[in-house]
Motif scaffolding. Structure first.
Motif, PDB file in Angstrom:
ATOM      1  N   HIS A   1      54.688 122.826  12.485  1.00 38.48           N
ATOM      2  CA  HIS A   1      54.893 121.633  11.658  1.00 38.48           C
ATOM      3  C   HIS A   1      54.448 121.855  10.216  1.00 38.48           C
ATOM      4  O   HIS A   1      54.937 121.185   9.301  1.00 38.48           O
ATOM      5  N   GLU A   2      53.554 122.806  10.009  1.00 39.14           N
ATOM      6  CA  GLU A   2      53.105 123.080   8.648  1.00 39.14           C
ATOM      7  C   GLU A   2      54.121 123.882   7.843  1.00 39.14           C
ATOM      8  O   GLU A   2      53.974 124.017   6.629  1.00 39.14           O
ATOM      9  N   SER A   3      55.128 124.424   8.518  1.00 35.25           N
ATOM     10  CA  SER A   3      56.142 125.221   7.819  1.00 35.25           C
ATOM     11  C   SER A   3      57.354 124.396   7.385  1.00 35.25           C
ATOM     12  O   SER A   3      58.287 124.936   6.793  1.00 35.25           O
ATOM     13  N   LEU A   4      57.319 123.087   7.667  1.00 30.91           N
ATOM     14  CA  LEU A   4      58.449 122.249   7.258  1.00 30.91           C
ATOM     15  C   LEU A   4      58.554 122.196   5.740  1.00 30.91           C
ATOM     16  O   LEU A   4      57.531 122.142   5.046  1.00 30.91           O
ATOM     17  N   PRO A   5      59.762 122.182   5.212  1.00 31.89           N
ATOM     18  CA  PRO A   5      59.899 122.010   3.763  1.00 31.89           C
ATOM     19  C   PRO A   5      59.407 120.628   3.351  1.00 31.89           C
ATOM     20  O   PRO A   5      59.405 119.692   4.165  1.00 31.89           O
ATOM     21  N   SER A   6      59.005 120.498   2.112  1.00 33.21           N
ATOM     22  CA  SER A   6      58.502 119.205   1.631  1.00 33.21           C
ATOM     23  C   SER A   6      59.618 118.170   1.632  1.00 33.21           C
ATOM     24  O   SER A   6      60.806 118.503   1.713  1.00 33.21           O
ATOM     25  N   MET A   7      59.224 116.908   1.537  1.00 35.47           N
ATOM     26  CA  MET A   7      60.223 115.852   1.508  1.00 35.47           C
ATOM     27  C   MET A   7      61.117 115.988   0.275  1.00 35.47           C
ATOM     28  O   MET A   7      62.334 115.765   0.351  1.00 35.47           O
ATOM     29  N   GLN A   8      60.542 116.367  -0.858  1.00 35.53           N
ATOM     30  CA  GLN A   8      61.333 116.516  -2.076  1.00 35.53           C
ATOM     31  C   GLN A   8      62.378 117.624  -1.924  1.00 35.53           C
ATOM     32  O   GLN A   8      63.546 117.439  -2.281  1.00 35.53           O
ATOM     33  N   ASP A   9      61.957 118.758  -1.378  1.00 39.45           N
ATOM     34  CA  ASP A   9      62.904 119.864  -1.179  1.00 39.45           C
ATOM     35  C   ASP A   9      63.971 119.496  -0.146  1.00 39.45           C
ATOM     36  O   ASP A   9      65.150 119.825  -0.306  1.00 39.45           O
ATOM     37  N   SER A  10      63.557 118.812   0.891  1.00 35.38           N
ATOM     38  CA  SER A  10      64.502 118.411   1.932  1.00 35.38           C
ATOM     39  C   SER A  10      65.513 117.413   1.387  1.00 35.38           C
ATOM     40  O   SER A  10      66.706 117.472   1.722  1.00 35.38           O
TER      41      SER A  10
ATOM     42  N   ASP B   1      62.204 107.549   5.356  1.00 32.25           N
ATOM     43  CA  ASP B   1      61.973 107.073   6.719  1.00 32.25           C
ATOM     44  C   ASP B   1      62.283 108.155   7.751  1.00 32.25           C
ATOM     45  O   ASP B   1      61.499 108.400   8.670  1.00 32.25           O
ATOM     46  N   ILE B   2      63.455 108.787   7.625  1.00 34.05           N
ATOM     47  CA  ILE B   2      63.843 109.769   8.645  1.00 34.05           C
ATOM     48  C   ILE B   2      63.053 111.065   8.483  1.00 34.05           C
ATOM     49  O   ILE B   2      62.755 111.729   9.483  1.00 34.05           O
ATOM     50  N   TYR B   3      62.690 111.413   7.255  1.00 32.74           N
ATOM     51  CA  TYR B   3      61.863 112.606   7.064  1.00 32.74           C
ATOM     52  C   TYR B   3      60.480 112.392   7.692  1.00 32.74           C
ATOM     53  O   TYR B   3      59.920 113.283   8.334  1.00 32.74           O
ATOM     54  N   LYS B   4      59.953 111.196   7.519  1.00 32.51           N
ATOM     55  CA  LYS B   4      58.631 110.890   8.082  1.00 32.51           C
ATOM     56  C   LYS B   4      58.662 110.988   9.611  1.00 32.51           C
ATOM     57  O   LYS B   4      57.728 111.505  10.230  1.00 32.51           O
ATOM     58  N   LEU B   5      59.752 110.513  10.227  1.00 33.47           N
ATOM     59  CA  LEU B   5      59.881 110.633  11.677  1.00 33.47           C
ATOM     60  C   LEU B   5      59.984 112.101  12.084  1.00 33.47           C
ATOM     61  O   LEU B   5      59.336 112.533  13.058  1.00 33.47           O
ATOM     62  N   TRP B   6      60.784 112.872  11.357  1.00 38.81           N
ATOM     63  CA  TRP B   6      60.943 114.293  11.658  1.00 38.81           C
ATOM     64  C   TRP B   6      59.602 115.025  11.576  1.00 38.81           C
ATOM     65  O   TRP B   6      59.249 115.806  12.463  1.00 38.81           O
ATOM     66  N   ALA B   7      58.850 114.755  10.525  1.00 38.43           N
ATOM     67  CA  ALA B   7      57.550 115.407  10.343  1.00 38.43           C
ATOM     68  C   ALA B   7      56.575 114.996  11.445  1.00 38.43           C
ATOM     69  O   ALA B   7      55.765 115.807  11.913  1.00 38.43           O
ATOM     70  N   PHE B   8      56.650 113.737  11.877  1.00 40.80           N
ATOM     71  CA  PHE B   8      55.781 113.292  12.970  1.00 40.80           C
ATOM     72  C   PHE B   8      56.125 114.015  14.270  1.00 40.80           C
ATOM     73  O   PHE B   8      55.236 114.524  14.968  1.00 40.80           O
ATOM     74  N   ILE B   9      57.401 114.069  14.614  1.00 41.19           N
ATOM     75  CA  ILE B   9      57.816 114.734  15.854  1.00 41.19           C
ATOM     76  C   ILE B   9      57.446 116.211  15.809  1.00 41.19           C
ATOM     77  O   ILE B   9      57.053 116.801  16.831  1.00 41.19           O
ATOM     78  N   ALA B  10      57.527 116.825  14.642  1.00 43.41           N
ATOM     79  CA  ALA B  10      57.208 118.253  14.508  1.00 43.41           C
ATOM     80  C   ALA B  10      55.757 118.552  14.866  1.00 43.41           C
ATOM     81  O   ALA B  10      55.422 119.680  15.237  1.00 43.41           O
ATOM     82  N   GLN B  11      54.883 117.560  14.783  1.00 44.14           N
ATOM     83  CA  GLN B  11      53.474 117.791  15.130  1.00 44.14           C
ATOM     84  C   GLN B  11      53.296 118.149  16.606  1.00 44.14           C
ATOM     85  O   GLN B  11      52.306 118.776  16.982  1.00 44.14           O
ATOM     86  N   PHE B  12      54.262 117.781  17.438  1.00 45.48           N
ATOM     87  CA  PHE B  12      54.186 118.120  18.859  1.00 45.48           C
ATOM     88  C   PHE B  12      54.402 119.614  19.093  1.00 45.48           C
ATOM     89  O   PHE B  12      54.224 120.093  20.226  1.00 45.48           O
ATOM     90  N   LEU B  13      54.786 120.364  18.061  1.00 45.53           N
ATOM     91  CA  LEU B  13      54.873 121.818  18.169  1.00 45.53           C
ATOM     92  C   LEU B  13      53.490 122.426  18.371  1.00 45.53           C
ATOM     93  O   LEU B  13      53.354 123.524  18.907  1.00 45.53           O
ATOM     94  N   ASP B  14      52.467 121.719  17.919  1.00 44.29           N
ATOM     95  CA  ASP B  14      51.085 122.127  18.165  1.00 44.29           C
ATOM     96  C   ASP B  14      50.756 121.788  19.613  1.00 44.29           C
ATOM     97  O   ASP B  14      50.760 120.621  20.010  1.00 44.29           O
ATOM     98  N   ALA B  15      50.482 122.805  20.414  1.00 46.31           N
ATOM     99  CA  ALA B  15      50.255 122.599  21.846  1.00 46.31           C
ATOM    100  C   ALA B  15      49.091 121.665  22.123  1.00 46.31           C
ATOM    101  O   ALA B  15      49.020 121.053  23.193  1.00 46.31           O
ATOM    102  N   ASP B  16      48.159 121.526  21.173  1.00 47.61           N
ATOM    103  CA  ASP B  16      46.971 120.685  21.370  1.00 47.61           C
ATOM    104  C   ASP B  16      47.093 119.315  20.710  1.00 47.61           C
ATOM    105  O   ASP B  16      46.137 118.532  20.730  1.00 47.61           O
ATOM    106  N   PHE B  17      48.244 119.029  20.115  1.00 47.86           N
ATOM    107  CA  PHE B  17      48.386 117.795  19.342  1.00 47.86           C
ATOM    108  C   PHE B  17      48.127 116.549  20.189  1.00 47.86           C
ATOM    109  O   PHE B  17      47.355 115.667  19.797  1.00 47.86           O
ATOM    110  N   VAL B  18      48.751 116.468  21.350  1.00 47.69           N
ATOM    111  CA  VAL B  18      48.593 115.273  22.182  1.00 47.69           C
ATOM    112  C   VAL B  18      47.146 115.098  22.614  1.00 47.69           C
ATOM    113  O   VAL B  18      46.593 113.988  22.564  1.00 47.69           O
TER     114      VAL B  18
END
Length: 619
Positions: free
Chosen positions: A77-86, A597-614
């Motif tokens: 999730h830390e490798s996602l492009p920024s909202m501005q770049d996206s 709005d949709i970028y914020k949702l995407w970034a939130f879902i991406a946090q589940f890539l961290d196996a310990d996030f939940v």
């Protein structure tokens, strides 16, 4: 099967007018203008040959696939492009999105609380939100009104009261009588009715309308009044569990109906057209004039975003069915493309949730074709309401001698308003006491009330169908593409997200059903995903997909994905087929949704890539 599909396409071409065909194939780039557009929308380009519409649709899908993070998978999730770049890449892929800037202007002017509170509302379709500017102008000087859809600004004092803009009174009697003869209606109610019918392009010459407490009440009213003793069948087309449809089915069965449902093919959840046709088409041609029952048809799924051809309405009507159209999941201007001059359903239900006030939060509308009303039975029903202006509510409070009972009827239950990280509990007793003390001078002026109640509809009308549809199309398809780019690290390509129903598609609706899976391929419970989203100031919903048909080759997969609905009330029913389906997370984009709005949702879902996030979030 192929023969059936070919016949469906040929019949569709015959029965779908050029007008509706152009509407259903409206192009992002303006090459396929619609004759049903708002008359104020400028037409800057001459119409092109009709085959260009199909080319536009193909080009849209291919351009989306090739432009949104091509040949890229995100495993951190830390490798996602920024909202501005996206956003920069988003506007390159969808250059026409900039033409929808007027939506951003309305959002910043009328709904600026969304940005101020950093709250992302992805749990409603249609209009849905009440504007902050309306709330400010409706509020009284002593008491600040708080809305359930936004936190009060930090500099504001703690909220003390949630004042209703209007109230409701339940009307006695039955649906048939109300539709035929109406009843005593206030000027406020009459004006709102006319404005809604105008907004939906429904003719007062052809249809009668009643207000209902909510969507479920509207469906139940039809079920309780429809003559199922003679027209025996109820046929519905829903790929998800709906409280309203369940209430309608239960009432219909009690009245003697045989309840049937369309099915949807795994894995894309496409409508099983051959089965639906067999249920609709009468085999006894000599008895064609006899009514077969009620066909309940949503124009698209409010969960998966799948759209269904209008052709099914015509097939139903030709084969002796009464048709009820559920327009609750439509976008705010989608009725412009429906064409009531060509398709005239017997019943139409729409919902105005959170549009005409915060307390109560809205109502539903039930329309019945005047030529169909005599068919209904005269039975006792409940759920029909009248609208009462706020001034009368407070006059009743301040002038009535029987204050306690009447005030309690007006007071909302305990409310919860958030201000930053502070939560204020508004107790029922507090509201009752404060209502008693409010003077009429502290309530909003009556002459401006109706105008303000309809302001949201006016804003949508000013935007028009093309602007709203194109904006939603760009946003939802980017979100679908971005979610599919998330993949667990150190696995053999295990995806984080599974999307149910249509994926990247030009004519999909602005809703998405999906689930999140951990690195072992285990599904994370949708309720948990929703709760964690709430913690991140993102409002999502969850639901239950059902009536899914699996071909033989998918039987092994069926055992893995199908689950029993978690409903303790139905614990003794046994293995009922209707209890089997898939629990999912759902997100829906209203007309005010933006890229943030949709970028914020995407970034939130991406946090589940961290196996310990939940586990971290649980702690």
């Amino acid at each position: 099967m192929r023969k059936d599909q070919r016949s469906m396409k040929e019949e569709s071409k015959k029965m779908q007018s050029p007008c509706l065909e152009e509407v259903s194939q409206g192009c992002l780039h303006g090459c396929c203008p619609s004759p049903f557009l708002n008359q104020h929308e400028p037409q800057t380009k001459a119409s092109k040959p009709r085959n260009s519409s199909a080319a536009c649709r193909r080009d849209f899908a291919s351009k989306t696939t090739s432009s949104i993070f091509p040949n890229t998978q995100f495993t951190n999730h830390e490798s996602l492009p920024s909202m501005q770049d996206s956003f920069a890449e988003f506007t390159k892929a969808y250059p026409q999105y900039s033409d929808t800037y007027r939506v951003d202007q309305i959002r910043s002017r009328e709904y600026y609380h969304l940005s101020f509170s950093d709250h992302t509302c992805l749990d409603y379709l249609g209009i849905g939100l009440f504007s902050y500017s309306q709330l400010q102008k409706q509020e009284c000087p002593k008491y600040r009104i708080a809305s359930s859809s936004f936190p009060v600004p930090p500099e504001s004092p703690p909220p003390v009261l949630d004042i209703p803009f209007f109230g409701v009174s339940y009307k006695p009697g039955n649906l048939k009588t109300q539709l035929l003869h109406g009843g005593v209606a206030s000027e406020f109610e009459s004006v709102i009715r006319k404005r809604i019918m105008s907004f939906l392009n429904v003719s007062e010459n052809d249809y009668s309308m009643v207000f209902t407490a909510n969507k479920t009440s509207a469906f139940k009213l039809v079920a309780e009044s429809y003559p199922f003793q003679s027209n025996r069948k109820l046929l519905t087309v829903y790929d998800y569990e709906s409280e309203a449809i369940e209430a309608m089915s239960n009432s219909s069965e009690k009245n003697g109906a045989k309840v049937m449902s369309a099915e949807f093919s795994w894995p894309r959840l496409r409508l099983q057209s051959s089965k639906l046709r067999n249920m609709l088409v009468s085999k006894e041609k000599k008895k064609k004039k006899k009514r077969r029952g009620l066909f309940v048809f949503p124009l698209h799924s409010r969960m998966t975003g799948a759209r269904y051809p209008y052709l099914w309405m015509s097939i139903a009507e030709e084969n002796g069915w009464h048709v009820l159209i559920d327009s609750c999941a439509l976008g705010p201007k989608d009725m412009d493309s429906f064409g009531l001059s060509l398709f005239r359903p017997d019943f139409l239900i729409c919902s105005f949730y959170k549009v005409f006030g915060e307390n109560p939060s809205g109502f539903a509308c039930l329309f019945a074709k005047k030529s169909t009303i005599p068919v209904l039975e005269t039975s006792s029903t409940s759920g029909i309401i009248g609208l009462i202006p706020s001034q009368k509510l407070f006059r009743a409070v301040t002038e009535s001698p029987g204050t306690d009972t009447e005030v309690e009827n007006l007071a909302s239950q305990s409310g919860r308003i958030e201000k930053g990280k502070t939560t204020y509990e508004i107790q029922h007793a507090e509201i009752v006491e404060k209502l008693k003390g409010i003077e009429m001078s502290e309530v909003s002026e009556s002459d401006k009330g109706i105008e303000m109640e309809c302001r949201g509809l006016d804003e949508v009308d000013s935007l028009g169908l093309v602007t709203i549809s194109n904006r939603a199309r760009c946003l939802i398809n980017w979100l679908v593409s971005a979610l599919l780019k998330l993949q667990h690290p150190n696995t053999n390509g295990t995806p984080l997200v599974r999307i149910y129903g249509p994926k990247v598609k030009f004519d999909r609706g602005p809703a998405i059903a999906f689930n999140v899976f951990d690195w072992k391929g285990e599904k994370i419970e949708p309720v948990l995903v929703q709760k964690l989203a709430d913690r991140s100031n993102i409002s999502l919903s969850y639901g239950f997909l059902h009536h899914i048909w699996f071909a033989d080759k998918y039987q092994e997969e069926k055992e893995k994905v199908i689950e029993r609905r978690n409903n303790e009330a139905d614990g003794n029913k046994g293995k009922d087929k209707s209890d089997m389906g898939i629990a999912v997370v759902t997100a829906a984009l209203g007309f005010l949704a933006n890229f943030q709005d949709i970028y914020k949702l995407w970034a939130f879902i991406a946090q589940f890539l961290d196996a310990d996030f939940v586990e971290k979030e649980r702690w």
